[in-house]
Enzyme design. Structure first.
Site, short mmCIF file in Angstrom:
data_model
loop_
_atom_site.label_atom_id
_atom_site.label_comp_id
_atom_site.label_asym_id
_atom_site.label_seq_id
_atom_site.Cartn_x
_atom_site.Cartn_y
_atom_site.Cartn_z
N GLU A 144 15.11 19.32 15.82
CA GLU A 144 15.35 17.90 15.68
C GLU A 144 14.38 17.07 16.52
OE1 GLU A 144 19.49 19.92 15.63
OE2 GLU A 144 17.48 20.28 16.43
N ALA B 47 9.70 63.37 6.49
CA ALA B 47 8.61 64.13 7.11
C ALA B 47 8.58 65.52 6.52
CB ALA B 47 8.78 64.21 8.63
N THR C 260 12.65 60.91 18.70
CA THR C 260 11.52 60.30 18.00
C THR C 260 10.34 60.11 18.93
OG1 THR C 260 13.01 59.16 16.47
CG2 THR C 260 10.79 58.27 16.69
#
Length: 362
Positions: A46, A155, A189
């Site tokens: 605004e 994978a 991972t």
């Protein structure tokens, strides 16, 4: 309002923990000011629109979220609108956060400003879905990203996975990261791929201004490392972005983390098969994370899915087959159709040679 929503998207990379909001100011049928949320401490939408408008007396403001009426890093947007002489405010949706929750609309009405609510509601809610979820349940939207082959493999049996998907899909993932407050992965991972989980500016498929906004703020990297196994020198510990490491409260984090100023650690209770994922998400909610991206292996992805903690799946599916020995997308063991994860498709689109599938759990 449609223009205000389009403007709000411009702030999606840098507004967090604030919601990204857009505002358009119109007088006599002409747009005289536009704006969207700036980084924390900067102008809200605004004020940005009022600044561009200059003289906004007698104008109408269209804003995607209820203007704030409280002091935070900046002053109340309601006071700015009132002081500028705005005569009408059209609001897409109300802000449910306790600091606002109708107070902004009440302040505008008390000042004699006409207020209309409920324009393009679904579009406005989708725009700030993560913020709305964080306010209502304590943590933001959780999106699980998976890159897989046509036969659902992530994978080869050896772990080789670079690259299953094409360059365009990988560039799209960079945008996902840039839009996220947090990117979560697991120690498995990290040990297998040594992932950095950073936003790579050169790969962003964006125009120059959008690219600058996308790299303005690095998303927080979150590593789930129950027993302090993350190796020294791991890419996820680099200085290119902050990292938060969750470890089991009855175990110690890796000792070398204490010397890294960009890394913080946090203990959390253990749960079956790992750490308490709900506690982790609640902690991230307390830190203001609106958009949480999971880039996790099959085991951790399954844990989030099994506990009902995934709000959206984004699957990039490549036109290749990895065969039966390839690693699966998830590790959940189900024997009956009734036990499977039922999904509702939201979007199927093409990204380069790959498909991007967006689905939500039923």
């Amino acid at each position: 309002m449609a223009r205000a929503i389009a403007l709000a998207r411009e702030g999606r990379f840098w507004a967090t923990p604030n919601p990204h909001v857009g505002c358009v100011i119109v007088r006599d049928g002409a747009v005289i000011g536009e704006g969207f949320t700036q980084p924390p401490g900067g102008h809200h939408a605004e004020v940005a629109a009022l600044t561009q408008a200059g003289d906004a007396r007698g104008a109408t403001a269209y804003v995607t979220l209820e203007p704030c009426a409280h002091w935070g890093r900046t002053g109340p947007c309601t006071e700015a609108l009132i002081g500028a002489g705005i005569c009408r405010v059209v609001v897409a949706i109300e802000d449910p956060s306790p600091a606002v929750a109708g107070k902004g609309i009440a302040a505008l009405k008390a000042a004699g400003i006409a207020v209309s609510i409920g324009v393009l509601v679904p579009e406005a809610e989708a725009l700030v879905a993560g913020f709305l979820l964080r306010v209502s349940r304590g943590w933001g939207r959780v999106r699980l990203k998976i890159a897989a082959s046509l036969d659902g493999r992530t994978a080869m049996a050896s772990g080789e996975s670079q690259w299953i998907t094409g360059e365009e899909a990988r560039a799209d993932v960079q945008c996902l990261r840039a839009e996220s407050s947090v990117v979560i992965t697991g120690i498995g991972t990290v040990l297998a791929d040594d992932c950095a989980l950073t936003v790579r500016e050169a790969q962003l498929p964006l125009a120059a201004e959008d690219r600058q906004r996308a790299v303005h703020r690095a998303p927080l990297r979150v590593l789930l490392d129950s027993n302090g196994r993350v190796p020294q020198g791991a890419a996820i510990l680099s200085t290119s972005a902050p990292t938060l490491v969750f470890h089991a409260s009855d175990a110690s984090p890796a000792s070398h983390l204490a010397a890294l100023p960009q890394v913080t650690t946090q203990g959390v209770a253990r749960a079956e098969g790992g750490l308490d994922l709900r506690a982790i998400l609640a902690d991230l909610g307390d830190r203001g994370a609106n958009e949480i991206l999971l880039e996790t292996g099959a085991t951790l992805s399954s844990a989030f899915l099994e506990q009902g903690l995934v709000d959206e799946l984004i699957v990039y599916q490549a036109p290749r087959l990895l065969g039966a020995s390839g690693r699966p997308m998830i590790m959940a063991n189900v024997e009956r159709l009734a036990e499977t994860f039922a999904l509702r498709l939201i979007e199927v689109s093409r990204v380069g040679d790959d498909l991007r599938i967006i689905a939500v759990p039923h």
